[in-house]
Design a protein around this motif. Structure first.
Motif, PDB file in Angstrom:
ATOM      1  N   ALA A 171      13.129   7.456   3.335  1.00  0.00           N
ATOM      2  CA  ALA A 171      12.068   6.921   4.187  1.00  0.00           C
ATOM      3  C   ALA A 171      12.387   5.459   4.490  1.00  0.00           C
ATOM      4  N   LEU A 172      11.730   4.943   5.510  1.00  0.00           N
ATOM      5  CA  LEU A 172      11.856   3.529   5.805  1.00  0.00           C
ATOM      6  C   LEU A 172      10.551   3.001   6.368  1.00  0.00           C
ATOM      7  N   ILE A 173      10.387   1.707   6.219  1.00  0.00           N
ATOM      8  CA  ILE A 173       9.225   1.020   6.778  1.00  0.00           C
ATOM      9  C   ILE A 173       9.761  -0.063   7.702  1.00  0.00           C
ATOM     10  N   ILE A 174       9.387   0.033   8.952  1.00  0.00           N
ATOM     11  CA  ILE A 174       9.751  -0.956   9.953  1.00  0.00           C
ATOM     12  C   ILE A 174       8.469  -1.366  10.673  1.00  0.00           C
ATOM     13  N   TYR A 221      14.439   9.748  11.703  1.00  0.00           N
ATOM     14  CA  TYR A 221      13.293   9.336  10.891  1.00  0.00           C
ATOM     15  C   TYR A 221      12.080   9.410  11.793  1.00  0.00           C
ATOM     16  N   PHE A 222      11.021  10.066  11.314  1.00  0.00           N
ATOM     17  CA  PHE A 222       9.811  10.255  12.121  1.00  0.00           C
ATOM     18  C   PHE A 222       8.611   9.586  11.465  1.00  0.00           C
ATOM     19  N   GLU A 223       7.666   9.178  12.322  1.00  0.00           N
ATOM     20  CA  GLU A 223       6.420   8.593  11.835  1.00  0.00           C
ATOM     21  C   GLU A 223       5.810   9.503  10.774  1.00  0.00           C
ATOM     22  N   ALA A 224       5.263   8.892   9.746  1.00  0.00           N
ATOM     23  CA  ALA A 224       4.592   9.657   8.696  1.00  0.00           C
ATOM     24  C   ALA A 224       3.265  10.198   9.217  1.00  0.00           C
ATOM     25  N   PRO A 225       2.923  11.429   8.843  1.00  0.00           N
ATOM     26  CA  PRO A 225       1.619  11.959   9.240  1.00  0.00           C
ATOM     27  C   PRO A 225       0.493  11.124   8.614  1.00  0.00           C
ATOM     28  N   PRO A 226      -0.583  10.895   9.348  1.00  0.00           N
ATOM     29  CA  PRO A 226      -1.670  10.046   8.838  1.00  0.00           C
ATOM     30  C   PRO A 226      -2.266  10.520   7.514  1.00  0.00           C
ATOM     31  N   GLU A 227      -2.252  11.824   7.277  1.00  0.00           N
ATOM     32  CA  GLU A 227      -2.876  12.344   6.058  1.00  0.00           C
ATOM     33  C   GLU A 227      -2.184  11.887   4.775  1.00  0.00           C
ATOM     34  N   VAL A 228      -0.932  11.426   4.867  1.00  0.00           N
ATOM     35  CA  VAL A 228      -0.245  10.972   3.648  1.00  0.00           C
ATOM     36  C   VAL A 228      -0.900   9.716   3.072  1.00  0.00           C
ATOM     37  N   PHE A 229      -1.638   8.991   3.890  1.00  0.00           N
ATOM     38  CA  PHE A 229      -2.290   7.779   3.419  1.00  0.00           C
ATOM     39  C   PHE A 229      -3.660   8.059   2.811  1.00  0.00           C
ATOM     40  N   ASP A 230      -4.197   9.248   3.073  1.00  0.00           N
ATOM     41  CA  ASP A 230      -5.517   9.612   2.563  1.00  0.00           C
ATOM     42  C   ASP A 230      -5.460  10.564   1.375  1.00  0.00           C
ATOM     43  N   GLU A 231      -4.425  11.391   1.335  1.00  0.00           N
ATOM     44  CA  GLU A 231      -4.346  12.427   0.303  1.00  0.00           C
ATOM     45  C   GLU A 231      -3.018  12.323  -0.436  1.00  0.00           C
ATOM     46  N   ILE A 232      -3.083  12.036  -1.725  1.00  0.00           N
ATOM     47  CA  ILE A 232      -1.876  11.834  -2.513  1.00  0.00           C
ATOM     48  C   ILE A 232      -1.010  13.097  -2.533  1.00  0.00           C
ATOM     49  N   ASP A 233      -1.618  14.275  -2.500  1.00  0.00           N
ATOM     50  CA  ASP A 233      -0.829  15.510  -2.475  1.00  0.00           C
ATOM     51  C   ASP A 233      -0.034  15.626  -1.181  1.00  0.00           C
ATOM     52  N   GLU A 234      -0.579  15.155  -0.076  1.00  0.00           N
ATOM     53  CA  GLU A 234       0.148  15.171   1.199  1.00  0.00           C
ATOM     54  C   GLU A 234       1.323  14.198   1.156  1.00  0.00           C
ATOM     55  N   PHE A 243       0.831  -1.208   0.000  1.00  0.00           N
ATOM     56  CA  PHE A 243       0.000   0.000   0.000  1.00  0.00           C
ATOM     57  C   PHE A 243       0.864   1.257   0.000  1.00  0.00           C
ATOM     58  N   VAL A 244       1.888   1.302   0.849  1.00  0.00           N
ATOM     59  CA  VAL A 244       2.779   2.468   0.919  1.00  0.00           C
ATOM     60  C   VAL A 244       3.478   2.671  -0.421  1.00  0.00           C
ATOM     61  N   ILE A 245       3.980   1.604  -1.004  1.00  0.00           N
ATOM     62  CA  ILE A 245       4.660   1.713  -2.297  1.00  0.00           C
ATOM     63  C   ILE A 245       3.712   2.271  -3.351  1.00  0.00           C
ATOM     64  N   GLU A 246       2.487   1.804  -3.335  1.00  0.00           N
ATOM     65  CA  GLU A 246       1.486   2.315  -4.280  1.00  0.00           C
ATOM     66  C   GLU A 246       1.239   3.811  -4.057  1.00  0.00           C
ATOM     67  N   ARG A 247       1.100   4.215  -2.796  1.00  0.00           N
ATOM     68  CA  ARG A 247       0.852   5.630  -2.480  1.00  0.00           C
ATOM     69  C   ARG A 247       2.053   6.506  -2.855  1.00  0.00           C
ATOM     70  N   MET A 248       3.253   5.920  -2.785  1.00  0.00           N
ATOM     71  CA  MET A 248       4.468   6.673  -3.093  1.00  0.00           C
ATOM     72  C   MET A 248       4.790   6.670  -4.585  1.00  0.00           C
ATOM     73  N   SER A 249       3.869   6.206  -5.393  1.00  0.00           N
ATOM     74  CA  SER A 249       4.115   6.207  -6.834  1.00  0.00           C
ATOM     75  C   SER A 249       4.287   7.623  -7.368  1.00  0.00           C
ATOM     76  N   VAL A 250       3.973   8.625  -6.543  1.00  0.00           N
ATOM     77  CA  VAL A 250       4.172  10.030  -6.931  1.00  0.00           C
ATOM     78  C   VAL A 250       5.657  10.399  -6.934  1.00  0.00           C
ATOM     79  N   VAL A 251       6.500   9.553  -6.355  1.00  0.00           N
ATOM     80  CA  VAL A 251       7.943   9.803  -6.288  1.00  0.00           C
ATOM     81  C   VAL A 251       8.604   9.188  -7.520  1.00  0.00           C
ATOM     82  N   ARG A 252       9.310   9.991  -8.274  1.00  0.00           N
ATOM     83  CA  ARG A 252      10.002   9.555  -9.482  1.00  0.00           C
ATOM     84  C   ARG A 252      11.105   8.560  -9.116  1.00  0.00           C
ATOM     85  N   GLN A 265       5.218   0.399   9.749  1.00  0.00           N
ATOM     86  CA  GLN A 265       5.138   1.822  10.103  1.00  0.00           C
ATOM     87  C   GLN A 265       6.067   2.577   9.153  1.00  0.00           C
ATOM     88  N   LEU A 266       5.548   3.617   8.515  1.00  0.00           N
ATOM     89  CA  LEU A 266       6.331   4.439   7.605  1.00  0.00           C
ATOM     90  C   LEU A 266       6.963   5.586   8.378  1.00  0.00           C
TER      91      LEU A 266
END
Length: 116
Positions: free
Chosen positions: A42-45, A82-95, A12-21, A48-49
């Motif tokens: 970024a990292l996923i452990i 490295y800090f936890e990703a804000p929750p809005e990044v999972f809901d809004e592609i612009d975030e 899911f995270v990889i899909e959401r990060m498709s905005v990154v070239r 958690q992103l």
């Protein structure tokens, strides 16, 4: 040893990060490092992103109540930038784009120059 299969969260995270070239995801540290052009931002452990932070962006993460990634080594707790990703990044592609770009700028700025 073959790489461990990705969880639904990682996919899911990889899909959401498709905005990154030129996004690259590499298994490491028992999780995944997320890169652009061999620069880890970024990292996923444990599903958690986390985004790379510096003194300036750290304040933004802390203002949102987000925590840094920590781990135990030799009986002591270690905190990394490295800090936890804000929750809005999972809901809004612009975030996702905004926060990933901030982390990428930090990661590029933290790179050590290559020795000639």
């Amino acid at each position: 040893m073959p790489p461990k299969p990705q969880s639904e969260y990682v996919s899911f995270v990889i899909e959401r990060m498709s905005v990154v070239r030129d996004l690259q995801v590499k298994g490491m540290f028992g999780g995944y490092g997320i890169f652009q052009d061999d620069c880890m931002f970024a990292l996923i452990i444990e599903d958690q992103l986390y985004f790379k932070a510096d003194a300036n962006t750290r304040k933004e993460f802390e203002a949102k109540g987000l925590k840094p990634f920590t781990y135990e080594a030799r009986g002591k707790w270690v905190e990394v930038n490295y800090f936890e990703a804000p929750p809005e990044v999972f809901d809004e592609i612009d975030e996702m784009r905004v926060w990933a770009n901030k982390a990428l700028v930090v990661a590029i700025g933290a790179r050590k120059p290559k020795k000639l």
